[in-house]
Design a protein around this motif. Structure first.
Motif, PDB file in Angstrom:
ATOM      1  N   ASP A 223      32.791  28.418  44.008  1.00 19.42           N
ATOM      2  CA  ASP A 223      33.155  27.821  42.735  1.00 19.42           C
ATOM      3  C   ASP A 223      34.453  27.034  42.930  1.00 19.42           C
ATOM      4  OD1 ASP A 223      32.902  27.691  39.696  1.00 19.42           O
ATOM      5  OD2 ASP A 223      34.938  28.475  39.954  1.00 19.42           O
ATOM      6  N   LYS A 224      34.379  25.731  42.812  1.00 21.41           N
ATOM      7  CA  LYS A 224      35.522  24.873  43.128  1.00 21.41           C
ATOM      8  C   LYS A 224      36.577  24.831  42.031  1.00 21.41           C
ATOM      9  CE  LYS A 224      32.800  21.940  46.222  1.00 21.41           C
ATOM     10  NZ  LYS A 224      32.296  20.579  46.509  1.00 21.41           N
ATOM     11  N   GLU A 225      36.281  25.421  40.875  1.00 21.92           N
ATOM     12  CA  GLU A 225      37.244  25.402  39.774  1.00 21.92           C
ATOM     13  C   GLU A 225      38.167  26.617  39.782  1.00 21.92           C
ATOM     14  OE1 GLU A 225      35.319  24.680  36.077  1.00 21.92           O
ATOM     15  OE2 GLU A 225      34.353  22.839  36.754  1.00 21.92           O
ATOM     16  N   THR A 226      37.956  27.548  40.738  1.00 29.96           N
ATOM     17  CA  THR A 226      38.840  28.703  40.865  1.00 29.96           C
ATOM     18  C   THR A 226      39.475  28.687  42.255  1.00 29.96           C
ATOM     19  OG1 THR A 226      36.968  30.071  41.604  1.00 29.96           O
ATOM     20  CG2 THR A 226      37.495  30.109  39.251  1.00 29.96           C
ATOM     21  N   ASP A 227      40.407  29.630  42.473  1.00 28.24           N
ATOM     22  CA  ASP A 227      41.120  29.664  43.750  1.00 28.24           C
ATOM     23  C   ASP A 227      40.392  30.475  44.815  1.00 28.24           C
ATOM     24  OD1 ASP A 227      43.585  28.194  42.957  1.00 28.24           O
ATOM     25  OD2 ASP A 227      43.789  29.872  41.558  1.00 28.24           O
ATOM     26  N   GLY A 228      39.449  31.291  44.394  1.00 32.11           N
ATOM     27  CA  GLY A 228      38.725  32.115  45.345  1.00 32.11           C
ATOM     28  C   GLY A 228      37.723  33.008  44.637  1.00 32.11           C
ATOM     29  N   THR A 229      37.102  33.902  45.412  1.00 33.87           N
ATOM     30  CA  THR A 229      36.062  34.793  44.897  1.00 33.87           C
ATOM     31  C   THR A 229      36.332  36.217  45.369  1.00 33.87           C
ATOM     32  OG1 THR A 229      34.395  33.031  44.952  1.00 33.87           O
ATOM     33  CG2 THR A 229      33.575  35.291  44.916  1.00 33.87           C
ATOM     34  N   ALA A 230      36.158  37.181  44.482  1.00 34.04           N
ATOM     35  CA  ALA A 230      36.259  38.593  44.834  1.00 34.04           C
ATOM     36  C   ALA A 230      34.880  39.231  44.771  1.00 34.04           C
ATOM     37  CB  ALA A 230      37.206  39.318  43.884  1.00 34.04           C
ATOM     38  N   GLY A 231      34.507  39.949  45.838  1.00 37.80           N
ATOM     39  CA  GLY A 231      33.245  40.672  45.843  1.00 37.80           C
ATOM     40  C   GLY A 231      33.436  42.113  45.405  1.00 37.80           C
ATOM     41  N   ASN A 232      32.475  42.967  45.750  1.00 40.07           N
ATOM     42  CA  ASN A 232      32.525  44.367  45.325  1.00 40.07           C
ATOM     43  C   ASN A 232      33.462  45.236  46.146  1.00 40.07           C
ATOM     44  OD1 ASN A 232      30.532  44.406  43.212  1.00 40.07           O
ATOM     45  ND2 ASN A 232      28.960  44.197  44.783  1.00 40.07           N
ATOM     46  N   LYS A 233      33.706  44.866  47.395  1.00 33.98           N
ATOM     47  CA  LYS A 233      34.281  45.810  48.357  1.00 33.98           C
ATOM     48  C   LYS A 233      35.602  46.427  47.905  1.00 33.98           C
ATOM     49  CE  LYS A 233      34.854  46.516  53.300  1.00 33.98           C
ATOM     50  NZ  LYS A 233      34.720  45.948  54.663  1.00 33.98           N
ATOM     51  N   LEU A 234      36.428  45.660  47.219  1.00 32.21           N
ATOM     52  CA  LEU A 234      37.708  46.186  46.750  1.00 32.21           C
ATOM     53  C   LEU A 234      37.534  47.309  45.726  1.00 32.21           C
ATOM     54  CD1 LEU A 234      39.749  42.874  46.312  1.00 32.21           C
ATOM     55  CD2 LEU A 234      40.133  44.641  48.044  1.00 32.21           C
TER      56      LEU A 234
ATOM     57  N   VAL B 231      33.102  35.981  34.976  1.00 31.32           N
ATOM     58  CA  VAL B 231      34.403  36.651  34.909  1.00 31.32           C
ATOM     59  C   VAL B 231      35.395  36.015  35.879  1.00 31.32           C
ATOM     60  CG1 VAL B 231      35.599  38.841  35.308  1.00 31.32           C
ATOM     61  CG2 VAL B 231      33.339  38.822  34.213  1.00 31.32           C
ATOM     62  N   ILE B 232      36.559  35.646  35.343  1.00 33.87           N
ATOM     63  CA  ILE B 232      37.665  35.115  36.152  1.00 33.87           C
ATOM     64  C   ILE B 232      38.822  36.104  36.065  1.00 33.87           C
ATOM     65  CG2 ILE B 232      39.208  33.176  36.599  1.00 33.87           C
ATOM     66  CD1 ILE B 232      36.260  32.415  36.801  1.00 33.87           C
ATOM     67  N   LEU B 233      39.173  36.709  37.206  1.00 37.51           N
ATOM     68  CA  LEU B 233      40.245  37.702  37.245  1.00 37.51           C
ATOM     69  C   LEU B 233      41.571  37.060  37.627  1.00 37.51           C
ATOM     70  CD1 LEU B 233      38.451  40.598  39.187  1.00 37.51           C
ATOM     71  CD2 LEU B 233      38.733  40.367  36.714  1.00 37.51           C
ATOM     72  N   PRO B 234      42.677  37.556  37.047  1.00 39.78           N
ATOM     73  CA  PRO B 234      43.992  37.077  37.489  1.00 39.78           C
ATOM     74  C   PRO B 234      44.410  37.789  38.776  1.00 39.78           C
ATOM     75  CG  PRO B 234      44.249  38.693  35.734  1.00 39.78           C
ATOM     76  CD  PRO B 234      42.767  38.495  35.916  1.00 39.78           C
ATOM     77  N   MET B 235      45.000  37.041  39.688  1.00 36.61           N
ATOM     78  CA  MET B 235      45.510  37.625  40.924  1.00 36.61           C
ATOM     79  C   MET B 235      46.935  37.137  41.166  1.00 36.61           C
ATOM     80  SD  MET B 235      43.950  37.609  44.820  1.00 36.61           S
ATOM     81  CE  MET B 235      44.904  36.321  45.613  1.00 36.61           C
ATOM     82  N   LYS B 236      47.789  38.036  41.643  1.00 41.59           N
ATOM     83  CA  LYS B 236      49.160  37.692  41.996  1.00 41.59           C
ATOM     84  C   LYS B 236      49.391  37.952  43.478  1.00 41.59           C
ATOM     85  CE  LYS B 236      51.177  38.716  37.460  1.00 41.59           C
ATOM     86  NZ  LYS B 236      52.165  39.542  36.698  1.00 41.59           N
ATOM     87  N   LEU B 237      50.026  36.989  44.133  1.00 41.60           N
ATOM     88  CA  LEU B 237      50.408  37.112  45.538  1.00 41.60           C
ATOM     89  C   LEU B 237      51.663  36.292  45.770  1.00 41.60           C
ATOM     90  CD1 LEU B 237      49.900  37.852  48.537  1.00 41.60           C
ATOM     91  CD2 LEU B 237      48.443  35.812  48.690  1.00 41.60           C
ATOM     92  N   ASN B 238      52.676  36.943  46.312  1.00 40.04           N
ATOM     93  CA  ASN B 238      53.947  36.251  46.599  1.00 40.04           C
ATOM     94  C   ASN B 238      54.496  35.531  45.369  1.00 40.04           C
ATOM     95  OD1 ASN B 238      53.729  37.101  49.284  1.00 40.04           O
ATOM     96  ND2 ASN B 238      52.591  35.257  49.861  1.00 40.04           N
ATOM     97  N   ASN B 239      54.448  36.233  44.229  1.00 36.69           N
ATOM     98  CA  ASN B 239      54.984  35.723  42.956  1.00 36.69           C
ATOM     99  C   ASN B 239      54.256  34.482  42.430  1.00 36.69           C
ATOM    100  OD1 ASN B 239      57.080  37.708  42.737  1.00 36.69           O
ATOM    101  ND2 ASN B 239      58.238  36.574  44.295  1.00 36.69           N
ATOM    102  N   LYS B 240      53.064  34.255  42.926  1.00 38.16           N
ATOM    103  CA  LYS B 240      52.255  33.150  42.423  1.00 38.16           C
ATOM    104  C   LYS B 240      50.974  33.696  41.798  1.00 38.16           C
ATOM    105  CE  LYS B 240      53.945  29.641  45.661  1.00 38.16           C
ATOM    106  NZ  LYS B 240      53.574  28.644  46.697  1.00 38.16           N
TER     107      LYS B 240
END
Length: 325
Positions: free
Chosen positions: A296-307, A211-220
């Protein structure tokens, strides 16, 4: 010339290992309800594990799924890890059960291939696993060679005693996965039940079905891998990407283990609000992974469960949708 030939052979061997590891034969899961009281939604429990890290008790470091393997009468657990593309058992842990359950030892077979003279990969044939209201079957379950902890030959008939492997993203392909964090349970469905038809957003699945989630930060816009195996973290990024999200001072550090290799993560605070998976979050801590392990070097980062600890999430692997309730 010799160096060139050796290099070419090395590349061929590495490529062949990757082909074996990513073989679709291992991903053919049949999941059915194992309850006489079939309803619109059935559940299985998951269990949090806690660990002492750097002298501190850290809660919810991983999620475990407990159940029974066919032809045994003891409980085992699998780590629930959507960051892993492949479901597997650990050879070292599993062979510890052979003395008590000799029948299952006959199900471990060498993976036949055209390179069998060197290939030591193994599969568990006709694997069956019951957990909660579900039963899972696979004709070929991947065996991770020489991995896992050896256990006493006297197998205890108690839950949480044997850590046998990992349940990865392939387990849920073409299904709907609902994770109810507050009630420590999850469900696997063919259709989304009425009470869980919340607002859903479009997501990606990478080439491995993760699963790859979309994330927005500072209009990016950013692409974030959802990895519930990185259970106790909010966000993780590489040393190269961390400046995209946070430039504040370091807060703290923590030692973690990725597939048996230990390394440190350093945290910073994201000062602005983010939107991840369709939900807004503030004061999010992000950890910098300088080692590259488990990244994973093909994405910008990783989200765990905590959120999501206080939420229910819905992942529709079939239609590539995601929701937070």
């Amino acid at each position: 010339m010799k160096i060139g030939i050796i290099s070419i052979i090395g590349l061929i061997l590495v490529s062949f290992i990757i082909v074996i590891r990513n073989n679709d034969e291992f991903r053919n899961w049949e999941i059915t309800q194992n309850s006489k009281n079939i309803s619109e939604i059935n559940w299985s429990k998951f269990y949090w594990t806690n660990r002492i890290i750097d002298g501190k008790k850290i809660e919810k470091t991983s999620m475990k799924i407990n159940g029974q393997i066919a032809e045994t009468d003891c409980f085992v657990n699998f780590q629930f890890d959507l960051g892993s593309d492949l479901t597997m058992i650990y050879e070292n842990s599993f062979i510890s059960m052979f003395k008590s359950y000799p029948k299952i030892s006959n199900r471990i077979k060498k993976l036949k291939s055209s390179a069998e003279f060197w290939n030591s990969k193994k599969v568990y044939q006709n694997f069956e696993f019951e957990f909660g209201d579900f039963k899972a079957k696979n004709k070929k379950l991947y065996v991770e060679n020489n991995y896992g902890d050896r256990i006493s030959e006297k197998v205890p008939n108690k839950i949480d005693q044997i850590n046998i492997g990992t349940i990865g993203a392939d387990f849920f392909q073409n299904k709907i996965l609902i994770i109810d964090y507050p009630n420590q349970r999850f469900s696997i469905c063919d259709l989304i039940p009425k009470e869980y038809k919340t607002e859903l957003i479009n997501i990606e699945l990478d080439k491995y079905g993760r699963v790859i989630l979309p994330m927005k930060l500072n209009n990016k816009n950013y692409r974030i891998l959802f990895d519930n195996g990185s259970s106790m973290f909010e966000l993780i990024a590489t040393e190269k990407n961390i400046s995209k999200f946070a430039t504040s001072k370091n807060i703290d550090s923590i030692k973690v283990s990725s597939w048996g290799k230990e390394h440190y993560l350093i945290s910073k605070m994201i000062t602005n609000e983010i939107e991840l998976g369709g939900k807004k979050f503030s004061k999010v801590k992000i950890y910098e992974n300088r080692s590259g392990l488990g990244i994973d070097k093909e994405t910008d980062g990783t989200a765990g469960n905590k959120l999501f600890w206080n939420n229910i999430i819905i992942i529709d692997f079939k239609n590539k949708l995601f929701g937070i309730k």
